[in-house]
Scaffold this active site. Structure first.
Site, PDB file in Angstrom:
ATOM      1  N   ASP A   1       0.656  -1.281   0.104  1.00 58.83           N
ATOM      2  CA  ASP A   1      -0.088   0.082   0.041  1.00 58.83           C
ATOM      3  C   ASP A   1       0.769   1.353  -0.020  1.00 58.83           C
ATOM      4  O   ASP A   1       2.067   1.136   0.554  1.00 58.83           O
ATOM      5  CB  ASP A   1      -0.778   0.047   1.434  1.00 58.83           C
ATOM      6  CG  ASP A   1      -2.182  -0.513   1.121  1.00 58.83           C
ATOM      7  OD1 ASP A   1      -2.591  -0.765   0.249  1.00 58.83           O
ATOM      8  OD2 ASP A   1      -2.854  -0.482   2.192  1.00 58.83           O
TER       9      ASP A   1
ATOM     10  N   ASP B   1      -5.047  -2.498   4.457  1.00 62.57           N
ATOM     11  CA  ASP B   1      -5.865  -2.324   5.868  1.00 62.57           C
ATOM     12  C   ASP B   1      -7.183  -2.242   5.758  1.00 62.57           C
ATOM     13  O   ASP B   1      -7.950  -2.516   6.625  1.00 62.57           O
ATOM     14  CB  ASP B   1      -5.316  -0.750   6.196  1.00 62.57           C
ATOM     15  CG  ASP B   1      -5.368   0.402   5.123  1.00 62.57           C
ATOM     16  OD1 ASP B   1      -6.058  -0.076   4.197  1.00 62.57           O
ATOM     17  OD2 ASP B   1      -4.590   1.132   5.319  1.00 62.57           O
TER      18      ASP B   1
ATOM     19  N   ASP C   1      -9.549  -5.181   1.389  1.00 66.07           N
ATOM     20  CA  ASP C   1      -8.296  -5.852   1.026  1.00 66.07           C
ATOM     21  C   ASP C   1      -8.277  -7.308   1.478  1.00 66.07           C
ATOM     22  O   ASP C   1      -7.354  -7.973   1.041  1.00 66.07           O
ATOM     23  CB  ASP C   1      -7.142  -5.083   1.964  1.00 66.07           C
ATOM     24  CG  ASP C   1      -6.944  -3.774   1.061  1.00 66.07           C
ATOM     25  OD1 ASP C   1      -7.378  -3.707   0.092  1.00 66.07           O
ATOM     26  OD2 ASP C   1      -6.303  -2.754   1.988  1.00 66.07           O
TER      27      ASP C   1
END
Lengths: 311, 1025
Positions: free
Chosen positions: B377, B718, B722
């Site tokens: 990310d 997070d 996901d």
């Protein structure tokens, strides 16, 4: 026995034979002092001395200890006993060496050889006892008088037959003639009494290299009913009549040199046993320092078998 | 772009329908990566169920209808009894964490249990007098199985507990109306029909249907992946405006809503359970251990059966042969290894937890080490997750602001008059405020009420100017137009803090081009100058430059309203705008970015040297993504994308040879149009890839793409959405701070500090543990031969049994346990971060050289050494080796009580048994002594022991001490317990194997020497494990 092995590798060192013979008589008095001296010497010449001697020492020493334990310990607590055992097994301060096996003592075994120690047979049915006779006959082949006379020497009774000299030298063996067994020799009665319901059982002590029966006293054999009515066995004849293993057959030097050694035997002739019932018999060795009440090993100083003679 | 997200989401959903068709014989293999049809079906089912459930009608119902449907009242709420009933019926409002038995637990049980049954069976068939040994054996084996099972379970449970306690650390509270009263209850106790009140900053505790709201916006980002709250009016309840979903947060305002779904039935819960339906691949270490078990089982079973046949054909009783079989298998199965591996992994897990990597699944410890691609990310992981002022432009100059974590070092020129004006605008034209009561908290850590940019500006000015709230108080705000997306500016009017100056100050900030439109002058060096073409040009250059850095740029301007037209009593009306909003004075530009964490560039470099490809996957704008990627080194300084090359050479993009570009920035749009083959090509062709504007769902596609390259993929995430990707990844890494519970549940690992650099330390630990496991296994395997040979020789040559089964277990589970764990503490032999990640299929944990070297080299030497001890003991007692051959039958006959040895001595059965046990003990001690040497040589695989340092790993010495002490206790302490078959061994026998141990050491040193001398040679290839 480990001594024996090591002695094969160690250079020969003719030492100690006369010394042993000399103090043989006063063994009981001088025993401990003697041991210490011996031990010191041993420490110095560990690798190169006659190990047979040492072996003897060791065995004697052990028996001494066992004796002590047998007499002095029963009241002490368990931990102390355990420590004693550990100590005994691990380290012998007098010998300055460690020990591994449980104190050596005589094991005994009987003949005829069978898969169990129950002697069941029917007097009137030879098939039921024939194999005992065959076994005994076979076993006694080595004791034939002619063979014994030819191979072995007639040594003086009542004392150890100690042979000094190079350990590689062949040792002489004392005669143990089949005829010593009299009625159980199978010479007069080829059925060893089985045909008449008076079976012969031969008892021998397991050979231990260098080990000697206790301190000049021959080991005696005595049999009785193990459990039950003592009168189940009304008479036993022992051959040789002394019911003992003569000292002249000891020590044993191992089969590599003591080639023709024949184990001494004591024959028990159960001449009057209650018939048609199982009679448990216990034959024990009796003598100074003889252990005959070990539970784990049922052959230490005694043997238990059952006679069940049917008519 | 943001509106694409829902579409992608529905693509994902209809994608599953395709799978359905595939299953019913459509034949179009659209969904790769899943082989198990059953799993596929199950997944379909779940996904379709999800879709069904998503078609809620609640958001269309009127409040009255709602009240009827849920049996509640929006004013009084539910009664407590109703609530209790519903709670009992529907369960608590919490997600059920997925429970799995760890794969690794299952490994020893099969073997052990079967052995045990056989042992019992034998005991059953044997006659009663002689079966005691089998009973002991059976009991011990059962105990082993149970203990190792319990142990492994305990270990797993412990790590699960860490996780559980972690998620419970902050219990969520909810304000609910029940019995007409407002009550605070734990969010877990919410039930359907409850009326809840939400304040700004709260997490929505369940799926609610809005009833009323005051200025309240909701951030559904963890659900949809959208980064900003968006207004939606769709029929799809995910996108509709009035139902809000659990886990969403509401940054501002207050609202009242009715709970319509709780716990696993919330949309979040459904996605979480969907995630658990995604096939979780076996971890690499589980595969490796399985491979290892196959090898061991193969060896054990084939030798066992071979010797069973030999034994039977040698006219042994079948029953005896079965006992041999058990012996062979027991000798071969490393019973202690399971416990060792588990402990080793949990030790590493603990070490990693200290470095902020909380490992949920023990096996994941190693997975991280074999990771070859990290899909990371951006926000929060690579960056600090907060907007920060990065650049300023005033006086025709760009100034750089300090973006480090504490902002302490602001070095730009603050003497200019322009800066004075600009700072005033920044301070005043800002609605963000510190939440009260945090005086002692450092500025950068204070909680701010307001959006990200305003927060950045507030903190920036607080750091430079001091107490902002005081300044604002002195410059009282008289009117304000808040930012909105049509105006694209924000304006406020203040009294000045200069008592002599009665003018009002109007300040404005907003999109630079909009702000500039409203300006006629520009301030340079504190002086107002007319805005001419050249200054406008300078502005545009600066704007483009800052924009090109991926930064969010704001323009600032102000105007002192003339006191004659706007006296102190003037009433400003923001609706009619009774004041001028043009001909303002432009002051400057300010750009903000979410800056990279300071530790990240280093970590990325480390990854690169460790051969790990770092791919950035973000929902952000490509330019921002690329800028961050460049600044952290994901795109290295000298590599260019196709677009860069095109721009540099001034040719169309199509003409650029793709071979020239190392880096690529791919947007979600492009990704959507790509075929899997194109994606594969993309992933292999470019070493530096950034995916921008992607939805969390596309992460799954990217992960699958990477896995098709045989890569071990780590994914960070997070959001709730996901979680499928986290599950699908070989190792899912959730963020501890920003992460949602669903993500944490789906992940194998939680980064407690959300920091990418922690992953790298994790990788290092993971690689080390793989190396050390190799050493442990090599150590453990070695003695198996020494344990096995006695049986084989016993069967073939008829020696008295050299070592008993129970004695073997005492080695496996006694003396060897601590040393093999000690190897886990071994330091790396070389820089493990400088080598390529191991290839999943080529670099096995247990490879042929390891097995051969352990079994046939060291193992045989060890067996030989142990036999020397055994023969020594027997010879010293009177049985010379030659006498032992084929002695077995006589030896084991109970009726033979005058067995003759080599010296003519006669042995009773009990004496022989005792000697046999002494032999066991001697053999045991022989193996133990040589295992010490084995332990020392296993410290290294390539380096000399002396290079590694004999005393660096103290635990090894603890292990050696433990070996010796356990052996001493067994021999001297328990020597009298006959069931254990140990005896008190003469001290000198302990040293018989020492020369052999030294030989083993020397042998291995020579092996290592040749490996170092001739790298790449035949020797290296065959002797290096």
């Amino acid at each position: 026995m480990r001594r024996q092995l090591r002695s094969r590798r160690a250079p020969a060192f003719p030492y100690g034979y006369r010394y042993r013979l000399d103090d043989q008589d006063e063994v009981n008095q001088n025993y401990l002092a003697d041991e210490e001296e011996e031990a010191e010497e041993e420490a110095r010449v560990m690798v190169v001395h006659d190990l047979e001697e040492e072996e003897e020492e060791e065995e004697k020493e052990e028996e001494e200890e066992e004796e002590e334990e047998g007499q002095g310990q029963p009241t002490s607590n368990a931990l102390w006993q355990k420590l004693q055992i550990v100590n005994e097994h691990l380290w012998d301060p007098e010998k300055r060496m460690s020990l591994a096996r449980t104190g050596q003592s005589w094991r005994v075994m009987i003949r005829p050889f069978a898969h169990s120690l129950n002697f069941n047979f029917n007097v009137s049915e030879p098939d039921t006892w024939q194999h005992y006779v065959i076994s005994l006959n076979g076993f006694l082949q080595g004791y034939n008088d002619s063979l014994q006379e030819e191979m072995n020497v007639d040594c003086p009774p009542g004392q150890y037959f100690i042979q000094d000299g190079n350990e590689d030298e062949d040792k002489k063996a004392c005669q143990f003639k089949r005829s010593f067994l009299k009625n159980c020799s199978g010479l007069e009665d080829p059925t060893f009494g089985y045909s008449t319901g008076q079976p012969c059982i031969l008892l021998k002590m397991n050979r231990i290299v260098g080990f000697r029966p206790e301190l000049g006293d021959p080991v005696k054999v005595s049999c009785k009913v193990q459990r039950g009515d003592e009168n189940d066995i009304r008479s036993i004849n022992y051959y040789p009549e002394s019911a003992s293993f003569d000292l002249r057959y000891y020590p044993y030097y191992g089969k590599l040199t003591h080639v023709n050694y024949t184990s001494p035997l004591v024959a028990m002739h159960f001449t009057d046993v209650v018939k048609n019932q199982a009679v448990p018999v216990q034959c024990q060795l009796k003598g100074k320092g003889i252990i005959n009440d070990v539970i784990n090993d049922r052959f230490v100083g005694r043997v238990i078998f059952t006679l069940n003679i049917e008519t | 772009m943001r509106l694409k997200t829902p579409e992608i989401y529905s693509v994902e959903l209809s994608g599953t329908e395709d799978v359905g068709k595939t299953d019913t014989g459509d034949g179009k293999e659209k969904y790769r990566g899943l082989k198990d049809k059953r799993l596929e079906l199950k997944k379909n089912h779940q996904k379709e169920e999800l879709k069904k459930e998503v078609d809620l009608e609640d958001h269309k119902l009127s409040i009255k209808e709602l009240e009827r449907k849920y049996g509640t009242n929006i004013v009084t709420g539910l009664s407590s009894t109703q609530a209790a009933e519903l709670l009992a019926r529907n369960g608590p409002n919490a997600l059920t964490p997925p429970k799995e038995t760890p794969e690794i637990v299952k490994f020893p049980q099969a073997d052990g249990a079967i052995l045990c049954w056989i042992a019992y069976g034998i005991q059953y068939f044997n006659d009663k007098s002689s079966s005691l040994d089998s009973v002991y054996l059976g009991c011990v084996l059962a105990l082993v199985v149970i203990l190792t099972g319990i142990f492994a379970y305990y270990q797993e449970a412990k790590s699960t507990n860490i996780m559980a306690s972690f998620s419970k650390m902050i219990p969520q509270q909810a304000l609910v109306i029940r019995d007409s009263e407002k009550k605070t209850v734990p969010a877990e106790q919410l039930v359907v029909g409850d009326i809840v009140e939400i304040k700004g900053g709260d997490k929505i505790p369940a799926d609610i249907r809005l009833l009323s709201t005051q200025g309240c916006k909701v951030d559904n980002s963890s659900l949809t992946g959208n980064l900003t709250p968006s207004l939606r009016t769709h029929d799809n309840p995910l996108e509709a405006e009035n139902p809000w979903n659990k886990m969403s947060t509401s940054p501002v305002g207050t609202a009242t809503g009715m709970v319509i779904n709780t716990g696993d039935r919330t949309i979040i819960g459904q996605i979480a359970s969907l995630a658990s339906g995604v096939g979780h691949e076996k971890t690499p270490i589980a595969i490796e251990i399985e491979h290892f078990v196959h090898i061991v089982a193969g060896v054990a079973v084939s030798i066992g059966i071979l010797f069973f046949i030999i034994a039977v054909s040698m006219k042994y009783y079948v029953l005896d042969s079965i006992i041999f079989l058990i012996g062979i298998i027991v000798a071969n199965v490393p019973e202690g290894l399971l416990a060792t591996v588990t402990v080793t992994l949990s030790l590493t897990a603990k070490r990693m937890a200290k470095k902020n990597c909380l490992v949920k699944n023990l096996e994941a410890v190693e997975t991280l080490g074999s990771t070859s691609i990290i899909c990371s990310d951006k926000t929060g992981t690579l960056t600090q997750n907060r907007m920060t002022v990065a650049h300023l432009w005033f006086d025709n100059q760009i100034f750089v602001a300090d973006t480090s974590e504490d902002h302490s070092n602001q070095v730009f020129d603050q003497s200019s008059g322009t800066w004075a004006s600009l700072s005033k605008i920044i301070t005043l034209c800002n609605r963000a405020e510190f939440r009260p009561g945090q005086e002692s908290v450092p500025i950068m850590k204070k909680v701010v009420v307001g959006d990200a940019s305003e927060t950045a500006l507030l903190k920036f000015s607080e750091v430079i100017l001091g107490d902002v709230m005081e300044i604002r108080k002195r410059n009282r705000k008289v009117a304000e137009i808040p930012f909105n997306s049509t105006n694209k500016f924000q304006l406020s009017i203040h009294e000045t803090d200069d008592p002599s100056d009665k003018r009002f100050l109007m300040v404005m900030k907003g999109a630079p081009e909009r702000v500039l439109e409203k300006c006629s002058t520009i301030m340079v060096n504190g002086q107002e100058q007319p805005l001419d073409d050249s200054t406008a040009e300078a502005f545009h250059t600066a704007y483009m430059e800052l924009g090109g850095l991926g930064e969010r740029v704001l323009g600032f301007c102000h105007l002192y309203l003339p006191a004659d037209k706007f006296p102190e009593t003037y009433s400003f009306d923001v609706d009619t705008v009774n004041f001028p909003t043009s001909n303002l004075c432009f002051v400057g530009l300010l750009s903000m970015i979410d800056p990279p964490r300071s530790t990240v560039p280093d970590a990325v470099t480390k990854c690169r040297s460790a051969g790990i490809k770092v791919i950035m996957v973000t929902g952000d704008h490509p330019i921002t993504a690329k800028a961050i990627a460049k600044s952290v080194g994901i795109i290295s300084a000298n590599s260019e994308t196709v677009e860069d090359i095109a721009k540099r050479l001034n040719i169309p993009v199509e003409q650029v040879s793709k071979r020239d570009a190392k880096a690529a920035v791919v947007t979600g749009m492009e990704l959507k149009d790509m075929s899997p083959e194109q994606l594969d090509e993309l992933l292999t062709d470019y070493s530096e890839i950034v995916f921008a504007r992607t939805s969390p769902q596309q992460k799954l596609i990217i992960v699958e793409g990477c896995q098709r390259q045989d890569a071990v993929v780590a994914v960070t995430g997070d959001g709730v959405n996901d979680s499928p990707a986290l599950k699908k990844a070989d190792i899912g890494i959730a963020m501890g701070i920003a992460g949602s519970d669903a993500a944490k549940n789906a992940a194998d690992m939680v980064l407690l500090d959300d920091n990418f650099a922690s992953i790298v330390t994790g990788v290092e630990e993971g690689r080390l543990i793989f190396d050390n496991l190799k050493k442990t296994i090599a150590y453990t395997l070695t003695k198996n031969i020494a344990e096995l040979c006695p049986f084989l020789i016993y069967i073939i040559a008829g020696l008295p049994l050299p070592i008993g089964t129970i004695t073997i277990l005492f080695i496996d589970l006694g003396t060897d346990i601590i040393p093999s764990i000690a190897l886990a503490y071994e330091k790396a032999e070389s820089d493990i971060m400088n080598r390529k990640p191991r290839h999943k299929k080529k670099d096995r944990l247990v490879n042929a050289p390891l097995a051969i070297y352990s079994y046939l080299h060291i193992g045989l030497m060890q067996a030989l050494g142990a036999f020397v001890v055994y023969f020594t003991v027997y010879a010293q007692e009177g049985f010379r080796p030659s006498a032992l051959i084929n002695l077995r039958v006589e030896w084991e006959k109970d009726s033979v009580n005058d067995l003759e040895d080599s010296y003519g001595q006669e042995w009773t059965q009990y004496q022989r048994k005792y000697l046999e046990w002494t032999g066991y003990t001697a053999f045991f001690v022989g193996i133990m002594i040589q295992q010490i040497a084995d332990l020392i040589i296993r410290k290294t695989r390539r380096n000399s022991i002396f290079q590694q340092g004999l005393f660096r790993n103290k635990v090894i010495w603890v292990g050696i001490a433990s070996q010796i002490i356990i052996a001493l206790i067994l021999s001297y302490g328990l020597g009298s317990v006959s069931a254990l078959n140990f005896t008190m061994l003469r001290p000198q026998y302990w040293f018989v194997a020492v020369p052999h141990a030294i030989l083993i050491w020397v042998y291995d040193e020579v092996r290592k020497l040749f490996i170092r001398l001739y790298p790449g040679s035949w020797w290296d290839k065959n002797m290096y494990y």
